[in-house]
Write a protein that holds these residues in place. Structure first.
Motif, PDB file in Angstrom:
ATOM      1  N   UNK A 258      70.982  15.179  18.852  1.00  0.00           N
ATOM      2  CA  UNK A 258      71.002  16.535  18.292  1.00  0.00           C
ATOM      3  C   UNK A 258      70.807  16.540  16.784  1.00  0.00           C
ATOM      4  N   UNK A 259      71.107  15.425  16.140  1.00  0.00           N
ATOM      5  CA  UNK A 259      70.892  15.332  14.696  1.00  0.00           C
ATOM      6  C   UNK A 259      69.421  15.089  14.367  1.00  0.00           C
ATOM      7  N   UNK A 260      68.683  14.510  15.322  1.00  0.00           N
ATOM      8  CA  UNK A 260      67.301  14.112  15.073  1.00  0.00           C
ATOM      9  C   UNK A 260      66.267  15.137  15.539  1.00  0.00           C
ATOM     10  N   UNK A 261      66.534  15.776  16.680  1.00  0.00           N
ATOM     11  CA  UNK A 261      65.517  16.601  17.328  1.00  0.00           C
ATOM     12  C   UNK A 261      65.001  17.749  16.467  1.00  0.00           C
ATOM     13  N   UNK A 262      65.860  18.477  15.717  1.00  0.00           N
ATOM     14  CA  UNK A 262      65.332  19.603  14.926  1.00  0.00           C
ATOM     15  C   UNK A 262      64.169  19.238  14.014  1.00  0.00           C
TER      16      UNK A 262
ATOM     17  N   UNK B  28      64.458   8.153   7.160  1.00  0.00           N
ATOM     18  CA  UNK B  28      65.173   8.682   8.324  1.00  0.00           C
ATOM     19  C   UNK B  28      64.266   8.973   9.510  1.00  0.00           C
ATOM     20  N   UNK B  29      63.127   9.618   9.244  1.00  0.00           N
ATOM     21  CA  UNK B  29      62.271  10.108  10.325  1.00  0.00           C
ATOM     22  C   UNK B  29      61.739   8.994  11.241  1.00  0.00           C
ATOM     23  N   UNK B  30      61.231   7.867  10.722  1.00  0.00           N
ATOM     24  CA  UNK B  30      60.738   6.816  11.627  1.00  0.00           C
ATOM     25  C   UNK B  30      61.844   6.238  12.517  1.00  0.00           C
ATOM     26  N   UNK B  31      63.039   6.062  11.952  1.00  0.00           N
ATOM     27  CA  UNK B  31      64.159   5.545  12.752  1.00  0.00           C
ATOM     28  C   UNK B  31      64.542   6.531  13.842  1.00  0.00           C
ATOM     29  N   UNK B  32      64.578   7.826  13.486  1.00  0.00           N
ATOM     30  CA  UNK B  32      64.905   8.857  14.464  1.00  0.00           C
ATOM     31  C   UNK B  32      63.861   8.910  15.569  1.00  0.00           C
ATOM     32  N   UNK B  33      62.585   8.808  15.192  1.00  0.00           N
ATOM     33  CA  UNK B  33      61.501   8.862  16.182  1.00  0.00           C
ATOM     34  C   UNK B  33      61.590   7.692  17.160  1.00  0.00           C
TER      35      UNK B  33
ATOM     36  N   UNK C 234      65.115   5.332  23.492  1.00  0.00           N
ATOM     37  CA  UNK C 234      66.388   5.585  24.157  1.00  0.00           C
ATOM     38  C   UNK C 234      66.252   6.684  25.200  1.00  0.00           C
ATOM     39  N   UNK C 235      65.544   7.772  24.857  1.00  0.00           N
ATOM     40  CA  UNK C 235      65.527   8.962  25.714  1.00  0.00           C
ATOM     41  C   UNK C 235      64.150   9.346  26.219  1.00  0.00           C
ATOM     42  N   UNK C 236      63.105   8.605  25.839  1.00  0.00           N
ATOM     43  CA  UNK C 236      61.734   8.955  26.256  1.00  0.00           C
ATOM     44  C   UNK C 236      61.492  10.442  25.967  1.00  0.00           C
ATOM     45  N   UNK C 237      61.866  10.861  24.777  1.00  0.00           N
ATOM     46  CA  UNK C 237      61.922  12.277  24.411  1.00  0.00           C
ATOM     47  C   UNK C 237      60.558  12.955  24.455  1.00  0.00           C
ATOM     48  N   UNK C 238      60.557  14.186  24.953  1.00  0.00           N
ATOM     49  CA  UNK C 238      59.343  14.992  25.048  1.00  0.00           C
ATOM     50  C   UNK C 238      59.658  16.422  24.611  1.00  0.00           C
TER      51      UNK C 238
END
Length: 263
Positions: free
Chosen positions: A100-104, A57-62, A68-72
């Motif tokens: 929201x399912x991935x960020x935590x 799960x974690x690599x796909x979420x990352x 998608x969102x250039x998350x920081x």
């Protein structure tokens, strides 16, 4: 739900109740979470399955959050103010049905994390069966299930895990403010005498891209005043988290959807 486009081609959603209106577009028939639902235990076999699915799960979420969102994530260092072995509760705003399912998981890594969710999250044909193994704890539908639910929360606290809660409860996609929320869920950190943290997701402009950047701000720890009655402790924690999230939400500078109260 009534929607329309404004002259700038921006989607407008009209709401009537900030506490109870739901704007998720997912069409899922939730299963009943009763006394037959297996929340998961503390056995070695359960944790092996938990780790197995997390590794997938974690690599796909990352990758999703990055591309998608250039998350920081900003201010993760505040988590170092408490022991790495200490459990805590984390509260956040609820504005993105997938992220929201991935960020935590990434906010509190390497600590183990669980998320209190709507039964929808464990009701999908395939993903719904996997989600409990990556940390989903669905809300119960009857009293016997409530006992199992509370025992699960206690177990995860004893395992020094992090439990995430979205106190707004309902998804408002890309909403850039913080909706009022009750102090009900703040009874957990008081009951278990744990610290509280929060994170606030914001949407910020990106150069050359229409899709905004998703920036997550982490804050805390917050502690209840032990000299106050339990009800006032709940209110105190709720206000501290709410006010912090409101301040952080000011960093959003993109409105993908405009929410207007229906007259």
């Amino acid at each position: 739900m009534k929607t329309k486009q404004n002259k700038n081609d921006q989607k407008i959603i009209y709401y009537t109740d900030e506490l109870n209106d739901e704007f998720s577009t997912a069409q899922i028939v939730p299963r009943k979470i009763d006394e037959t639902y297996k929340y998961g235990d503390g056995s070695l076999w359960w944790h092996i399955k938990h780790r197995f699915w997390l590794c997938l799960y974690a690599p796909c979420a990352a990758l999703y959050l990055r591309f998608k969102w250039h998350h920081k994530i900003v201010n993760r260092k505040c988590l170092k103010k408490i022991s790495r072995k200490q459990p805590f509760f984390m509260f956040a705003n609820h504005t993105n049905p997938v992220a929201d399912a991935f960020i935590p998981t990434f906010v509190v890594r390497p600590k183990n994390t669980f998320v209190i969710v709507h039964p929808n999250n464990v009701s999908m044909p395939v993903i719904g069966k996997i989600n409990p193994y990556v940390g989903a704890i669905p809300l119960p539908d009857n009293m016997p299930a409530t006992k199992n639910f509370m025992n699960t929360i206690k177990l995860r606290v004893q395992e020094n895990a992090v439990i995430h809660i979205y106190p707004e409860a309902h998804i408002w996609p890309f909403y850039t403010g913080i909706r009022p929320f009750a102090d009900t869920s703040f009874r957990y950190p008081i009951q278990y005498n744990t610290p509280v943290f929060c994170f606030t997701n914001t949407y910020q402009k990106r150069r050359f891209f229409k899709t905004p950047k998703l920036v997550t701000y982490v804050d805390g720890p917050f502690f209840a005043d032990p000299d106050l009655p339990a009800k006032e402790q709940r209110s105190q924690l709720r206000d501290a988290v709410y006010n912090t999230m409101c301040e952080r939400s000011k960093n959003s500078n993109v409105d993908l959807i405009k929410y207007l109260k229906k007259e």
